[in-house]
Design an enzyme around this catalytic site. Structure first.
Site, PDB file in Angstrom:
ATOM      1  CB  SER A   1      -0.939   0.004   1.207  1.00 17.45           C
ATOM      2  OG  SER A   1      -1.810  -1.097   1.166  1.00 17.45           O
TER       3      SER A   1
ATOM      4  CG  HIS B   1      -2.017   3.831   3.528  1.00 15.75           C
ATOM      5  ND1 HIS B   1      -3.363   3.663   3.811  1.00 15.75           N
ATOM      6  CD2 HIS B   1      -1.515   2.586   3.352  1.00 15.75           C
ATOM      7  CE1 HIS B   1      -3.656   2.378   3.779  1.00 15.75           C
ATOM      8  NE2 HIS B   1      -2.552   1.697   3.519  1.00 15.75           N
TER       9      HIS B   1
END
Length: 326
Positions: A180, A232
């Site tokens: 991610s 992230h």
């Protein structure tokens, strides 16, 4: 260009007469994409290896517990852990740690810095893997076709490592895996690519707002419990800075230099603001990595220096609690 339309033919100060002599916009034809599909194959292969190493049926027999039932036992040793242990249909956390997942204690106390890299190739389950690989194919192939495998490969890997570093600074308990951070790095580079190549975009505002909407939605999902939003954010920031460094496009006149009449002055390959953004971003990227790595391996905790940052990871509501987030 990751989002948006074709570049405008006349955004560099040339008049109609110049356009008639220069001819059509010399946009390079798309490059072939092989690195992103290779990344997908690598991630799927490593997940299969993780399931093979996990060998849930063997664990189930060793537990001698009627409640420890593997999911999809017909897959043999590739069957999944019980859903109460891993609802994403994947291996146990013990297996992920063995194969290189991100865990603060092992990275800092045992100096296993290689986990900052290996964790981005592992996934917690089939759902996690499929979601990330679909996103990678959707975003990565187009970027690789436009900018080549070297630049996109550098952004992907560096953003993944950057996400791992920031995650380790703020999360000391738990195991973290997944691509991610690297994927958010690609989204960040798409944003900076639009900004640094602003003058050659048509429908630039639409392209920018569309991309911002996608980014905000994805980051907002990161405030849910058990989601590593710091990974992230770290990947996004690294990708955003690398986009200014690696994805600046030459001016239209420079691309069309073979069509310019002899004796005409050739403009600079890049605009001044592109050089400035590149230098500032490179300086911020290097200094940021140095400071973050020094803090990490000195054992400092990011939450001490940024107490409000916990709200970037989880926002408590009536539906869930964030007690495990400090």
């Amino acid at each position: 260009m990751a989002v948006g339309d074709n570049p405008e033919n006349g955004e560099n100060g040339s008049d109609d007469g110049d356009r008639s002599r220069i001819g059509p916009s010399p946009i390079p034809s798309p490059l072939s994409s092989w690195l992103v599909p290779l990344f997908v194959v690598t991630n799927v292969t490593l997940f299969s290896i993780a399931m093979f190493v996990n060998n849930c049926p063997k664990h189930s027999e060793s537990h001698h517990s009627p409640n420890h039932h593997c999911v999809a036992r017909f897959l043999g040793r590739l069957s999944f852990e019980p859903l109460r242990n891993n609802p994403l249909f994947g291996p146990s956390s013990r297996t992920l740690v063995k194969l290189g997942s991100l865990e603060w204690c092992r990275v800092v106390k045992e100096r296993e810095a290689w986990r900052l890299f290996t964790c981005i190739w592992l996934h917690a389950g089939v759902i996690h893997l499929v979601a990330n690989m679909i996103s990678l194919l959707f975003v990565g192939i187009r970027l690789e076709q436009q900018f080549g495998f070297v630049r996109i490969g550098v952004i992907y890997v560096t953003s993944g490592v950057g996400g791992s570093v920031l995650s380790s600074l703020f999360i000391r308990n738990g195991v973290s895996v997944g691509a991610s951070g690297a994927l958010f790095g690609l989204l960040g580079s798409m944003l900076s690519e639009i900004l640094t190549n602003w003058t050659i975009y048509s429908n630039k505002v639409v392209a920018l707002l569309t991309l911002l909407f996608v980014i905000v939605i994805n980051l907002a999902l990161g405030i849910l419990p058990h989601v590593d939003n710091m990974g992230h954010l770290g990947g996004f920031v690294v990708g955003f800075l690398l986009g200014f460094v690696l994805l600046a496009r030459p001016q239209f006149k420079w691309l069309a230099r073979e069509h310019i009449p002899e004796g005409r002055h050739l403009t600079s390959k890049y605009k001044p603001y592109q050089y400035i953004l590149r230098l500032i971003s490179l300086a911020l990227l290097i200094s940021g990595f140095v400071v973050a790595l020094v803090m990490l391996f000195r054992g400092e905790e990011g939450n001490v220096h940024c107490r409000w940052c916990r709200y970037l990871r989880c926002i408590p509501t009536s539906k869930w609690s964030c007690e495990d987030v400090r």
